[in-house]
Design an enzyme around this catalytic site. Structure first.
Site, PDB file in Angstrom:
ATOM      1  CE  LYS A  36      -3.265   2.161   3.248  1.00 35.46           C
ATOM      2  NZ  LYS A  36      -4.286   2.753   2.383  1.00 35.46           N
ATOM      3  CB  THR A  39      -3.283   7.065   2.853  1.00 32.93           C
ATOM      4  OG1 THR A  39      -4.490   7.071   3.628  1.00 32.93           O
ATOM      5  CG2 THR A  39      -2.454   8.292   3.201  1.00 32.93           C
ATOM      6  CD  GLU A  89      -5.827   3.568  -0.388  1.00 31.87           C
ATOM      7  OE1 GLU A  89      -5.594   2.810   0.557  1.00 31.87           O
ATOM      8  OE2 GLU A  89      -6.090   4.770  -0.254  1.00 31.87           O
TER       9      GLU A  89
HETATM   10  C1  LIG Z   1      -8.192   9.410  11.341  1.00 30.98           C
HETATM   11  C2  LIG Z   1      -8.448   8.859   9.988  1.00 30.98           C
HETATM   12  O1  LIG Z   1      -9.170   9.414   9.232  1.00 30.98           O
HETATM   13  N1  LIG Z   1      -7.807   7.714   9.651  1.00 30.98           N
HETATM   14  C3  LIG Z   1      -7.780   7.031   8.473  1.00 30.98           C
HETATM   15  C4  LIG Z   1      -8.353   7.485   7.276  1.00 30.98           C
HETATM   16  C5  LIG Z   1      -8.181   6.730   6.141  1.00 30.98           C
HETATM   17  N2  LIG Z   1      -7.498   5.554   6.218  1.00 30.98           N
HETATM   18  C6  LIG Z   1      -7.275   4.747   5.011  1.00 30.98           C
HETATM   19  O2  LIG Z   1      -6.758   5.537   3.975  1.00 30.98           O
HETATM   20  C7  LIG Z   1      -7.233   5.081   2.727  1.00 30.98           C
HETATM   21  C8  LIG Z   1      -8.027   6.110   2.008  1.00 30.98           C
HETATM   22  O3  LIG Z   1      -8.962   6.711   2.849  1.00 30.98           O
HETATM   23  C9  LIG Z   1      -8.029   3.880   3.003  1.00 30.98           C
HETATM   24  O4  LIG Z   1      -7.155   2.804   2.907  1.00 30.98           O
HETATM   25  C10 LIG Z   1      -8.482   4.165   4.438  1.00 30.98           C
HETATM   26  O5  LIG Z   1      -8.834   3.027   5.119  1.00 30.98           O
HETATM   27  C11 LIG Z   1      -6.961   5.113   7.421  1.00 30.98           C
HETATM   28  O6  LIG Z   1      -6.328   4.044   7.498  1.00 30.98           O
HETATM   29  N3  LIG Z   1      -7.117   5.859   8.521  1.00 30.98           N
END
Ligand SMILES: CC(=O)Nc1ccn([C@@H]2O[C@H](CO)[C@@H](O)[C@H]2O)c(=O)n1
Length: 121
Positions: A36, A39, A89
């Site tokens: 990955k 983000t 991702e």
């Molecule tokens: C505090 C807060 O917002 N935390 C987050 C937000 C997003 N994500 C990941 O980022 C990518 C795109 O959104 C996807 O893989 C999501 O699961 C995460 O792990 N943690």
């Protein structure tokens, strides 16, 4: 003895550049294994600076996961999220879009943060 005063390398303050990031715990094995490499976050998390090293922690338990280096930060419209982003991702596209809708239900402006793995631990 005369010494030259130390001057800051950059006149730009670094105080707003974050040095940590959290991810959902279930995603952290993908980061540690370099599968990955992006983000997608909202504006509040868009202030990472290319070239800087950032410590990764789990959101749920605040465990250190690894270090990453930020490569770029750029705006990304939800409707433009496609198979390319899903690949980066390491998630199926429908799951990625569902996840983003869950984390950001108000459909804020989004940013793609590209990074590389520096060291796993
Ligand atoms: C505090 C807060 O917002 N935390 C987050 C937000 C997003 N994500 C990941 O980022 C990518 C795109 O959104 C996807 O893989 C999501 O699961 C995460 O792990 N943690």
């Amino acid at each position: 003895m005369h010494t030259t005063p130390k001057t800051p390398i950059s006149p730009i303050s670094n105080s707003t550049v974050p040095t940590t990031i959290t991810f959902f715990e279930f995603l952290t094995p993908l980061i540690k294994s370099a599968k990955k490499t992006i983000t997608i976050r909202d504006e509040s998390e868009s202030h990472y600076q290319p070239g800087t090293q950032v410590e990764v922690f789990t959101l749920e338990t605040n465990q250190k996961v690894c270090d990453i280096r930020i490569l770029s930060v750029e705006p990304l419209a939800f409707d433009d999220i496609n198979e390319y982003h899903a690949e980066q991702e390491s998630l199926p596209l429908n799951e990625l879009k569902q996840l983003i809708n869950k984390v950001y239900p108000n459909q804020p402006p989004l940013f793609m943060i590209r990074f590389e793995l520096v060291s796993a631990r």
